[in-house]
Design a protein around this motif. Structure first.
Motif, PDB file in Angstrom:
ATOM      1  N   LEU A 144       0.828  -1.202   0.000  1.00 30.45           N
ATOM      2  CA  LEU A 144       0.000   0.000   0.000  1.00 30.45           C
ATOM      3  C   LEU A 144       0.863   1.252   0.000  1.00 30.45           C
ATOM      4  N   LEU A 145       0.294   2.346  -0.490  1.00 32.66           N
ATOM      5  CA  LEU A 145       0.974   3.640  -0.469  1.00 32.66           C
ATOM      6  C   LEU A 145       0.078   4.646   0.241  1.00 32.66           C
ATOM      7  N   THR A 146       0.667   5.443   1.130  1.00 31.16           N
ATOM      8  CA  THR A 146      -0.116   6.455   1.835  1.00 31.16           C
ATOM      9  C   THR A 146       0.609   7.790   1.815  1.00 31.16           C
ATOM     10  N   HIS A 147      -0.156   8.846   2.032  1.00 31.40           N
ATOM     11  CA  HIS A 147       0.353  10.211   1.902  1.00 31.40           C
ATOM     12  C   HIS A 147      -0.014  10.996   3.149  1.00 31.40           C
ATOM     13  N   CYS A 148       0.915  11.794   3.658  1.00 35.72           N
ATOM     14  CA  CYS A 148       0.732  12.601   4.864  1.00 35.72           C
ATOM     15  C   CYS A 148       0.577  11.705   6.091  1.00 35.72           C
ATOM     16  N   ASN A 149      -0.132  12.180   7.111  1.00 35.02           N
ATOM     17  CA  ASN A 149      -0.302  11.405   8.338  1.00 35.02           C
ATOM     18  C   ASN A 149      -1.762  11.364   8.718  1.00 35.02           C
ATOM     19  N   ALA A 212       5.346   7.285  -8.958  1.00 34.00           N
ATOM     20  CA  ALA A 212       5.039   6.847 -10.324  1.00 34.00           C
ATOM     21  C   ALA A 212       5.862   5.625 -10.717  1.00 34.00           C
ATOM     22  N   SER A 213       7.154   5.654 -10.420  1.00 34.47           N
ATOM     23  CA  SER A 213       8.009   4.526 -10.812  1.00 34.47           C
ATOM     24  C   SER A 213       7.626   3.261 -10.059  1.00 34.47           C
ATOM     25  N   LEU A 214       7.217   3.395  -8.809  1.00 36.85           N
ATOM     26  CA  LEU A 214       6.778   2.224  -8.046  1.00 36.85           C
ATOM     27  C   LEU A 214       5.495   1.639  -8.629  1.00 36.85           C
ATOM     28  N   MET A 215       4.570   2.508  -9.002  1.00 40.71           N
ATOM     29  CA  MET A 215       3.325   2.031  -9.607  1.00 40.71           C
ATOM     30  C   MET A 215       3.605   1.328 -10.935  1.00 40.71           C
ATOM     31  N   ALA A 216       4.477   1.912 -11.751  1.00 45.96           N
ATOM     32  CA  ALA A 216       4.800   1.309 -13.046  1.00 45.96           C
ATOM     33  C   ALA A 216       5.448  -0.062 -12.877  1.00 45.96           C
ATOM     34  N   ALA A 217       6.165  -0.239 -11.772  1.00 46.44           N
ATOM     35  CA  ALA A 217       6.842  -1.517 -11.515  1.00 46.44           C
ATOM     36  C   ALA A 217       5.930  -2.536 -10.840  1.00 46.44           C
ATOM     37  N   GLY A 218       4.675  -2.166 -10.599  1.00 46.87           N
ATOM     38  CA  GLY A 218       3.742  -3.095  -9.969  1.00 46.87           C
ATOM     39  C   GLY A 218       3.932  -3.250  -8.479  1.00 46.87           C
ATOM     40  N   GLU A 219       4.551  -2.245  -7.850  1.00 48.34           N
ATOM     41  CA  GLU A 219       4.873  -2.339  -6.430  1.00 48.34           C
ATOM     42  C   GLU A 219       3.828  -1.678  -5.525  1.00 48.34           C
ATOM     43  N   THR A 242      -1.674  14.883  -3.069  1.00 47.68           N
ATOM     44  CA  THR A 242      -2.677  13.815  -3.127  1.00 47.68           C
ATOM     45  C   THR A 242      -3.272  13.701  -4.525  1.00 47.68           C
ATOM     46  N   TYR A 243      -3.569  14.842  -5.134  1.00 48.99           N
ATOM     47  CA  TYR A 243      -4.136  14.855  -6.483  1.00 48.99           C
ATOM     48  C   TYR A 243      -3.200  14.154  -7.468  1.00 48.99           C
ATOM     49  N   SER A 244      -1.906  14.430  -7.345  1.00 46.59           N
ATOM     50  CA  SER A 244      -0.927  13.780  -8.231  1.00 46.59           C
ATOM     51  C   SER A 244      -0.995  12.264  -8.094  1.00 46.59           C
ATOM     52  N   LEU A 245      -1.096  11.786  -6.873  1.00 45.74           N
ATOM     53  CA  LEU A 245      -1.192  10.344  -6.643  1.00 45.74           C
ATOM     54  C   LEU A 245      -2.446   9.758  -7.268  1.00 45.74           C
ATOM     55  N   ALA A 246      -3.551  10.506  -7.181  1.00 45.65           N
ATOM     56  CA  ALA A 246      -4.808  10.020  -7.745  1.00 45.65           C
ATOM     57  C   ALA A 246      -4.711   9.889  -9.260  1.00 45.65           C
ATOM     58  N   VAL A 247      -4.078  10.869  -9.907  1.00 43.16           N
ATOM     59  CA  VAL A 247      -3.889  10.814 -11.359  1.00 43.16           C
ATOM     60  C   VAL A 247      -3.017   9.616 -11.729  1.00 43.16           C
ATOM     61  N   LEU A 248      -1.930   9.418 -11.001  1.00 44.50           N
ATOM     62  CA  LEU A 248      -1.033   8.292 -11.259  1.00 44.50           C
ATOM     63  C   LEU A 248      -1.737   6.954 -11.031  1.00 44.50           C
ATOM     64  N   ALA A 249      -2.496   6.861  -9.956  1.00 45.97           N
ATOM     65  CA  ALA A 249      -3.211   5.620  -9.664  1.00 45.97           C
ATOM     66  C   ALA A 249      -4.233   5.324 -10.757  1.00 45.97           C
ATOM     67  N   HIS A 250      -4.931   6.351 -11.226  1.00 43.24           N
ATOM     68  CA  HIS A 250      -5.917   6.172 -12.292  1.00 43.24           C
ATOM     69  C   HIS A 250      -5.241   5.651 -13.558  1.00 43.24           C
ATOM     70  N   TYR A 251      -4.102   6.228 -13.913  1.00 37.73           N
ATOM     71  CA  TYR A 251      -3.380   5.808 -15.118  1.00 37.73           C
ATOM     72  C   TYR A 251      -2.929   4.351 -15.006  1.00 37.73           C
ATOM     73  N   PHE A 309      -2.729  22.243   0.544  1.00 42.21           N
ATOM     74  CA  PHE A 309      -3.659  21.195   0.122  1.00 42.21           C
ATOM     75  C   PHE A 309      -3.903  21.270  -1.381  1.00 42.21           C
ATOM     76  N   ASP A 310      -4.377  20.165  -1.955  1.00 38.61           N
ATOM     77  CA  ASP A 310      -4.956  20.186  -3.287  1.00 38.61           C
ATOM     78  C   ASP A 310      -6.255  19.389  -3.253  1.00 38.61           C
ATOM     79  N   VAL A 311      -6.979  19.418  -4.355  1.00 39.38           N
ATOM     80  CA  VAL A 311      -8.296  18.781  -4.411  1.00 39.38           C
ATOM     81  C   VAL A 311      -8.281  17.661  -5.439  1.00 39.38           C
ATOM     82  N   THR A 312      -8.691  16.480  -5.030  1.00 40.19           N
ATOM     83  CA  THR A 312      -8.800  15.331  -5.923  1.00 40.19           C
ATOM     84  C   THR A 312     -10.247  15.207  -6.409  1.00 40.19           C
ATOM     85  N   PRO A 313     -10.483  15.251  -7.714  1.00 39.47           N
ATOM     86  CA  PRO A 313     -11.846  15.115  -8.228  1.00 39.47           C
ATOM     87  C   PRO A 313     -12.445  13.748  -7.900  1.00 39.47           C
ATOM     88  N   ALA A 314     -13.735  13.729  -7.700  1.00 40.69           N
ATOM     89  CA  ALA A 314     -14.415  12.485  -7.346  1.00 40.69           C
ATOM     90  C   ALA A 314     -14.219  11.395  -8.399  1.00 40.69           C
TER      91      ALA A 314
END
Length: 339
Positions: A144-149, A212-219, A242-251, A309-314
């Motif tokens: 799993l990957l988590t962001h902030c606390n 991003a590199s971890l996601m691409a490697a299936g980690e 957080t928004y960046s992570l959501a975009v990467l996860a979606h891809y 902060f940033d905002v992640t679209p639903a």
């Protein structure tokens, strides 16, 4: 008020103390938050942080001040000062609205004390419910990957997203947690890493740009984050990045979950664009300071943009794990978050 002790809050001898989250993990210092000015200073400096914890600390302080003899007018003024201390976190607003109702009671001292204590107990129960609901989504052998606390440092209970991760680990389903350092002030690197170590959950610390590199490697099998405010349409504000992570996860077709109590849902906020975003000091980007002193690595006159902060679209969120259960994208599209 009776004695209270959570991971980050301590009420003893009718005084409020907070665990200095700026000093962690090297030092565990308890600092006084005996008046509004002290608590606001702690909030601004992120010595006390986490949307639920900020709301609880403000509620407890108001109750303690009421017991110390502050007038109804003084308490009302103090309440509004606290409300302005952190604009993005809606838990603070929700808690203070409830304290304001208690302040309007004839015996406002007893009412505010009871309400503050009720809010603490509710938060503990909310965290337990989130951990129970969310852990059902974690598959065996998960990375799993988590962001902030989002753990006990940010709540009165076991936490939100980190509470889910800890519960899933207890069930034997987590083999590793990737911990983003997270700006501002590297709260993932300092706080989440410390909490996971205390819980004996296996983790590895990464910079935010490595996801991003971890996601691409299936980690990465899933991303779990918290939220400081969820709009009525499901958009979620959380720590910057957080928004960046959501975009990467979606891809990469990786589930992206938001874990938060219903108190984080702002039914009066129609969409993420209406969520106020706190801007922080330029010095957090141009250098670093701590017990070792200060280091400036950017030019002295560098202009800085530093949103907290940033905002992640639903549309990028796979599920919202609330204390009431898991809300799906299909439910959100059908208006489940509408008032």
């Amino acid at each position: 008020m009776q004695t209270l002790r959570t991971t980050s809050l301590w009420v003893r001898d009718n005084q409020l103390w907070i665990l200095d989250q700026q000093a962690l993990p090297q030092q565990q210092n308890w600092l006084p938050a005996h008046d509004v000015a002290q608590l606001v200073s702690h909030i601004h400096a992120l010595r006390v942080r986490g949307a639920p914890l900020i709301g609880l600390s403000a509620s407890l302080l108001l109750a303690l001040l009421a017991g110390q003899g502050l007038s109804r007018q003084q308490l009302a003024e103090s309440l509004e000062v606290l409300r302005a201390s952190r604009p993005t976190a809606v838990n603070l607003m929700n808690n203070l609205d409830r304290m304001k109702l208690a302040l309007a009671q004839s015996d406002f001292v007893a009412a505010m004390t009871q309400e503050a204590w009720r809010l603490v107990e509710e938060d503990k129960q909310l965290c337990e419910a989130i951990a129970t609901a969310g852990s059902t989504l974690v598959k065996p052998g998960s990375k799993l990957l988590t962001h902030c606390n989002t753990g006990g440092l940010a709540t009165a209970g076991v936490g939100t997203a980190l509470g889910v991760i800890a519960r899933a680990h207890q069930q034997g389903n987590v083999v590793n947690v990737w911990v983003d350092e997270t700006r501002p002030l590297l709260q993932g690197g300092r706080l989440t890493a410390w909490e996971l170590g205390e819980l004996q959950v296996p983790y590895q610390l990464i910079t935010d740009s490595m996801a991003a590199s971890l996601m691409a490697a299936g980690e990465v099998d899933a991303v779990w984050v918290g939220a400081d405010r969820i709009a009525a349409n499901g958009d979620a504000a959380n720590k910057i990045g957080t928004y960046s992570l959501a975009v990467l996860a979606h891809y990469h077709q990786i589930p992206f979950y938001v874990a938060a109590p219903q108190t984080t849902l702002d039914r009066h906020c129609p969409e993420g664009a209406a969520i106020p975003i706190e801007q922080r000091a330029a010095s957090e980007v141009t250098g670093v300071s701590g017990s070792f002193g200060s280091v400036q690595w950017a030019p002295q006159n560098a202009r800085v943009f530093n949103p907290a902060f940033d905002v992640t679209p639903a549309a990028l969120i796979s599920g919202w794990v609330l204390d009431s259960g898991v809300v799906t994208p299909e439910q959100v599209k059908a208006g489940i978050f509408q008032p």
